[in-house]
Scaffold this motif. Sequence first.
Motif, short mmCIF file in Angstrom:
data_model
loop_
_atom_site.label_atom_id
_atom_site.label_comp_id
_atom_site.label_asym_id
_atom_site.label_seq_id
_atom_site.Cartn_x
_atom_site.Cartn_y
_atom_site.Cartn_z
N SER A 1 0.81 -1.22 0.00
CA SER A 1 0.00 0.00 0.00
C SER A 1 0.85 1.27 0.00
CB SER A 1 -0.96 0.00 1.18
OG SER A 1 -0.25 -0.10 2.39
N THR A 2 2.12 1.15 0.31
CA THR A 2 2.99 2.33 0.28
C THR A 2 3.38 2.72 -1.15
OG1 THR A 2 4.90 0.89 0.62
CG2 THR A 2 3.95 1.94 2.58
N LYS B 1 2.50 4.05 -4.56
CA LYS B 1 1.42 4.86 -5.12
C LYS B 1 1.45 4.94 -6.64
CE LYS B 1 -0.03 5.74 -1.04
NZ LYS B 1 -1.01 4.83 -0.51
N THR C 1 -2.23 -5.58 -6.00
CA THR C 1 -2.06 -4.31 -5.31
C THR C 1 -2.91 -4.30 -4.05
OG1 THR C 1 -3.89 -3.23 -6.47
CG2 THR C 1 -1.71 -3.10 -7.49
N ASN C 2 -2.49 -3.53 -3.08
CA ASN C 2 -3.23 -3.37 -1.84
C ASN C 2 -3.91 -2.02 -1.74
OD1 ASN C 2 -2.59 -5.93 -0.64
ND2 ASN C 2 -0.51 -5.19 -0.46
N SER C 3 -3.70 -1.18 -2.73
CA SER C 3 -4.33 0.14 -2.81
C SER C 3 -4.33 0.55 -4.27
CB SER C 3 -3.58 1.16 -1.96
OG SER C 3 -2.26 1.32 -2.43
N THR C 4 -5.04 1.63 -4.59
CA THR C 4 -5.06 2.12 -5.96
C THR C 4 -3.65 2.59 -6.34
OG1 THR C 4 -7.36 2.78 -5.76
CG2 THR C 4 -6.10 3.80 -7.53
N GLY D 1 -6.77 -6.74 -6.90
CA GLY D 1 -6.73 -5.59 -6.03
C GLY D 1 -7.55 -4.45 -6.59
N PRO D 2 -7.43 -3.29 -5.96
CA PRO D 2 -8.18 -2.11 -6.42
C PRO D 2 -7.82 -1.74 -7.86
CG PRO D 2 -7.24 -1.72 -4.25
CD PRO D 2 -6.65 -3.01 -4.77
#
Length: 76
Positions: A8-9, A11, A29-32, A53-54
């Motif tokens: 998530s780190t 970007k 991925t754990n975030s966009t 993931g997102p």
Amino acid sequence: LRAITLPSTVKSVGRSAFRNCESLISVTTNSTVELNASAFNGCKKLTDAGLAGPEFTFAEGARQTAFGNTNVTKYN
């Protein structure tokens, strides 16, 4: 390199970061994550099923080339 898990780190994925990584089959991925031009271009074994993931977002002008020459179709 067959699989990538982006924490998530992370970007964004830089221009041509994984270009022509022909053995790559999955990206998680754990975030966009924002993709830059040709980020995964030429990763011929990468498919829609290999993306988890997102959703990805795209830097300006990157949408057409980020997954170029792959089997990813959901972002075309």
